[in-house]
Design a protein around this motif. Structure first.
Motif, PDB file in Angstrom:
ATOM      1  N   GLN A  91      14.071 -40.303 101.221  1.00 43.91           N
ATOM      2  CA  GLN A  91      14.635 -41.526 100.657  1.00 43.91           C
ATOM      3  C   GLN A  91      15.382 -41.225  99.358  1.00 43.91           C
ATOM      4  O   GLN A  91      16.484 -41.734  99.127  1.00 43.91           O
ATOM      5  N   VAL A  92      14.830 -40.365  98.513  1.00 35.41           N
ATOM      6  CA  VAL A  92      15.485 -39.998  97.247  1.00 35.41           C
ATOM      7  C   VAL A  92      16.802 -39.293  97.536  1.00 35.41           C
ATOM      8  O   VAL A  92      17.834 -39.572  96.915  1.00 35.41           O
ATOM      9  N   PHE A  93      16.805 -38.364  98.505  1.00 32.78           N
ATOM     10  CA  PHE A  93      18.041 -37.669  98.831  1.00 32.78           C
ATOM     11  C   PHE A  93      19.088 -38.624  99.393  1.00 32.78           C
ATOM     12  O   PHE A  93      20.285 -38.508  99.102  1.00 32.78           O
ATOM     13  N   ASN A  94      18.664 -39.585 100.192  1.00 30.89           N
ATOM     14  CA  ASN A  94      19.602 -40.568 100.728  1.00 30.89           C
ATOM     15  C   ASN A  94      20.202 -41.410  99.612  1.00 30.89           C
ATOM     16  O   ASN A  94      21.405 -41.706  99.625  1.00 30.89           O
ATOM     17  N   GLU A  95      19.380 -41.798  98.634  1.00 24.80           N
ATOM     18  CA  GLU A  95      19.893 -42.573  97.500  1.00 24.80           C
ATOM     19  C   GLU A  95      20.900 -41.759  96.690  1.00 24.80           C
ATOM     20  O   GLU A  95      21.946 -42.280  96.260  1.00 24.80           O
ATOM     21  N   ILE A  96      20.614 -40.487  96.486  1.00 23.91           N
ATOM     22  CA  ILE A  96      21.546 -39.629  95.747  1.00 23.91           C
ATOM     23  C   ILE A  96      22.848 -39.499  96.526  1.00 23.91           C
ATOM     24  O   ILE A  96      23.950 -39.577  95.962  1.00 23.91           O
ATOM     25  N   GLY A  97      22.732 -39.298  97.845  1.00 16.46           N
ATOM     26  CA  GLY A  97      23.939 -39.176  98.675  1.00 16.46           C
ATOM     27  C   GLY A  97      24.764 -40.447  98.648  1.00 16.46           C
ATOM     28  O   GLY A  97      26.000 -40.397  98.556  1.00 16.46           O
ATOM     29  N   ASN A  98      24.119 -41.611  98.699  1.00 17.45           N
ATOM     30  CA  ASN A  98      24.853 -42.883  98.658  1.00 17.45           C
ATOM     31  C   ASN A  98      25.544 -43.073  97.321  1.00 17.45           C
ATOM     32  O   ASN A  98      26.682 -43.556  97.265  1.00 17.45           O
ATOM     33  N   SER A  99      24.897 -42.689  96.233  1.00 18.50           N
ATOM     34  CA  SER A  99      25.537 -42.847  94.922  1.00 18.50           C
ATOM     35  C   SER A  99      26.712 -41.892  94.783  1.00 18.50           C
ATOM     36  O   SER A  99      27.723 -42.216  94.148  1.00 18.50           O
ATOM     37  N   LEU A 100      26.637 -40.707  95.381  1.00 17.14           N
ATOM     38  CA  LEU A 100      27.755 -39.766  95.332  1.00 17.14           C
ATOM     39  C   LEU A 100      28.921 -40.269  96.175  1.00 17.14           C
ATOM     40  O   LEU A 100      30.081 -40.115  95.803  1.00 17.14           O
ATOM     41  N   HIS A 101      28.631 -40.873  97.311  1.00 16.27           N
ATOM     42  CA  HIS A 101      29.702 -41.403  98.157  1.00 16.27           C
ATOM     43  C   HIS A 101      30.411 -42.559  97.463  1.00 16.27           C
ATOM     44  O   HIS A 101      31.619 -42.719  97.599  1.00 16.27           O
ATOM     45  N   GLY A 102      29.685 -43.346  96.715  1.00 15.65           N
ATOM     46  CA  GLY A 102      30.282 -44.468  96.001  1.00 15.65           C
ATOM     47  C   GLY A 102      31.196 -44.009  94.879  1.00 15.65           C
ATOM     48  O   GLY A 102      32.170 -44.671  94.535  1.00 15.65           O
ATOM     49  N   SER A 103      30.928 -42.829  94.316  1.00 17.37           N
ATOM     50  CA  SER A 103      31.748 -42.337  93.205  1.00 17.37           C
ATOM     51  C   SER A 103      32.927 -41.512  93.689  1.00 17.37           C
ATOM     52  O   SER A 103      33.759 -41.091  92.903  1.00 17.37           O
ATOM     53  N   GLY A 104      33.001 -41.236  94.961  1.00 16.53           N
ATOM     54  CA  GLY A 104      34.132 -40.481  95.497  1.00 16.53           C
ATOM     55  C   GLY A 104      33.851 -38.989  95.564  1.00 16.53           C
ATOM     56  O   GLY A 104      34.679 -38.222  96.043  1.00 16.53           O
ATOM     57  N   VAL A 105      32.721 -38.522  95.082  1.00 11.60           N
ATOM     58  CA  VAL A 105      32.377 -37.102  95.148  1.00 11.60           C
ATOM     59  C   VAL A 105      31.605 -36.879  96.437  1.00 11.60           C
ATOM     60  O   VAL A 105      30.699 -37.628  96.771  1.00 11.60           O
ATOM     61  N   SER A 106      31.991 -35.821  97.163  1.00 17.81           N
ATOM     62  CA  SER A 106      31.275 -35.561  98.416  1.00 17.81           C
ATOM     63  C   SER A 106      30.886 -34.092  98.474  1.00 17.81           C
ATOM     64  O   SER A 106      31.666 -33.211  98.130  1.00 17.81           O
ATOM     65  N   PHE A 107      29.699 -33.892  98.888  1.00 19.34           N
ATOM     66  CA  PHE A 107      29.192 -32.547  99.111  1.00 19.34           C
ATOM     67  C   PHE A 107      28.698 -32.506 100.544  1.00 19.34           C
ATOM     68  O   PHE A 107      27.622 -32.978 100.863  1.00 19.34           O
ATOM     69  N   SER A 108      29.506 -31.973 101.415  1.00 21.35           N
ATOM     70  CA  SER A 108      29.088 -31.900 102.812  1.00 21.35           C
ATOM     71  C   SER A 108      28.392 -30.560 103.040  1.00 21.35           C
ATOM     72  O   SER A 108      28.693 -29.577 102.372  1.00 21.35           O
ATOM     73  N   PRO A 109      27.501 -30.521 103.984  1.00 20.70           N
ATOM     74  CA  PRO A 109      26.810 -29.264 104.258  1.00 20.70           C
ATOM     75  C   PRO A 109      27.745 -28.153 104.677  1.00 20.70           C
ATOM     76  O   PRO A 109      27.445 -26.988 104.506  1.00 20.70           O
ATOM     77  N   ALA A 110      28.934 -28.494 105.227  1.00 24.59           N
ATOM     78  CA  ALA A 110      29.870 -27.464 105.672  1.00 24.59           C
ATOM     79  C   ALA A 110      30.481 -26.734 104.483  1.00 24.59           C
ATOM     80  O   ALA A 110      30.835 -25.564 104.588  1.00 24.59           O
ATOM     81  N   THR A 111      30.619 -27.409 103.326  1.00 20.50           N
ATOM     82  CA  THR A 111      31.228 -26.757 102.172  1.00 20.50           C
ATOM     83  C   THR A 111      30.233 -25.899 101.414  1.00 20.50           C
ATOM     84  O   THR A 111      30.614 -25.002 100.690  1.00 20.50           O
ATOM     85  N   VAL A 112      28.964 -26.166 101.590  1.00 22.15           N
ATOM     86  CA  VAL A 112      27.951 -25.377 100.903  1.00 22.15           C
ATOM     87  C   VAL A 112      27.532 -24.268 101.829  1.00 22.15           C
ATOM     88  O   VAL A 112      27.125 -24.508 102.958  1.00 22.15           O
ATOM     89  N   SER A 113      27.695 -23.037 101.379  1.00 23.09           N
ATOM     90  CA  SER A 113      27.353 -21.913 102.247  1.00 23.09           C
ATOM     91  C   SER A 113      25.949 -21.418 101.916  1.00 23.09           C
ATOM     92  O   SER A 113      25.551 -21.358 100.753  1.00 23.09           O
ATOM     93  N   ALA A 114      25.251 -21.077 102.948  1.00 25.90           N
ATOM     94  CA  ALA A 114      23.892 -20.545 102.772  1.00 25.90           C
ATOM     95  C   ALA A 114      23.986 -19.060 102.463  1.00 25.90           C
ATOM     96  O   ALA A 114      24.917 -18.380 102.905  1.00 25.90           O
ATOM     97  N   PRO A 115      23.082 -18.556 101.694  1.00 24.80           N
ATOM     98  CA  PRO A 115      23.119 -17.120 101.403  1.00 24.80           C
ATOM     99  C   PRO A 115      22.853 -16.312 102.667  1.00 24.80           C
ATOM    100  O   PRO A 115      22.123 -16.738 103.551  1.00 24.80           O
ATOM    101  N   GLU A 116      23.504 -15.166 102.729  1.00 23.48           N
ATOM    102  CA  GLU A 116      23.342 -14.314 103.899  1.00 23.48           C
ATOM    103  C   GLU A 116      21.963 -13.663 103.848  1.00 23.48           C
ATOM    104  O   GLU A 116      21.486 -13.299 102.774  1.00 23.48           O
ATOM    105  N   PRO A 117      21.321 -13.500 105.005  1.00 16.03           N
ATOM    106  CA  PRO A 117      20.000 -12.864 105.001  1.00 16.03           C
ATOM    107  C   PRO A 117      20.100 -11.399 104.599  1.00 16.03           C
ATOM    108  O   PRO A 117      21.054 -10.713 104.950  1.00 16.03           O
ATOM    109  N   VAL A 118      19.156 -10.967 103.846  1.00 14.70           N
ATOM    110  CA  VAL A 118      19.134  -9.590 103.359  1.00 14.70           C
ATOM    111  C   VAL A 118      18.081  -8.841 104.145  1.00 14.70           C
ATOM    112  O   VAL A 118      16.953  -9.289 104.282  1.00 14.70           O
ATOM    113  N   GLU A 119      18.476  -7.693 104.679  1.00 13.38           N
ATOM    114  CA  GLU A 119      17.533  -6.889 105.427  1.00 13.38           C
ATOM    115  C   GLU A 119      16.733  -6.040 104.455  1.00 13.38           C
ATOM    116  O   GLU A 119      17.279  -5.428 103.543  1.00 13.38           O
TER     117      GLU A 119
END
Length: 159
Positions: A91-119
């Motif tokens: 619920q907290v994450f959804n509220e943060i996401g809604n407030s970001l969408h209202g301000s015009g800032v968007s962070f989609s999961p596609a733009t955030v890259s996950a770190p590569e696994p290290v062997e």
């Protein structure tokens, strides 16, 4: 709880014990008193240890019950509480996401890259450097020096 005994009180108790018991029997009485207090402390420690053991046993029984419930697939109170806390976090994450969408800032999961696994590879330890020992004197040379007669100052003066 217990009254505090200060230095003056101890001095009065010692004087009364010296007068009542006498100087001859006072060491024997103090030894017996020490043995009695040691027995009392031992019994108190044994009681405390048995009480702690019962507490550990009851905790183990509760853990066994929880493990059995998890094996049977039943939800326990702890898993229900974890689900409730996960719902609150979502619920907290959804509220943060809604407030970001209202301000015009968007962070989609596609733009955030996950770190590569290290062997993880196993690294062999480095060999320890060898230390060379100093060369030892030959035994034959040491034996000849020991066998040779020594000249003393007196022998040198006579010759």
């Amino acid at each position: 709880m217990l009254p505090e005994v200060g230095g003056l009180e101890l001095l009065v108790i010692a004087a009364v014990a010296l007068i009542v018991v006498g100087p001859k029997d006072l060491p024997l009485m103090l030894r017996k008193l020490g043995q009695f207090t040691a027995k009392l402390r031992g019994m108190a420690n044994e009681f405390r240890a048995s009480f702690d053991e019962m507490a550990r046993q009851s905790e183990l029984d509760e853990l066994r019950k929880e493990v059995e419930a998890m094996r049977k697939g039943q939800l326990t109170e702890t898993t229900a509480a974890m689900d409730a806390s996960n719902a609150q976090v979502d619920q907290v994450f959804n509220e943060i996401g809604n407030s970001l969408h209202g301000s015009g800032v968007s962070f989609s999961p596609a733009t955030v890259s996950a770190p590569e696994p290290v062997e993880m590879t196993q690294i062999a330890p480095e060999p320890k450097p060898r230390v060379r020992k100093a060369a030892a004197k030959p035994k034959a040379a040491a034996a000849t020096k020991a066998a040779a007669p020594r000249k003393t100052a007196k022998a040198g003066a006579k010759a």
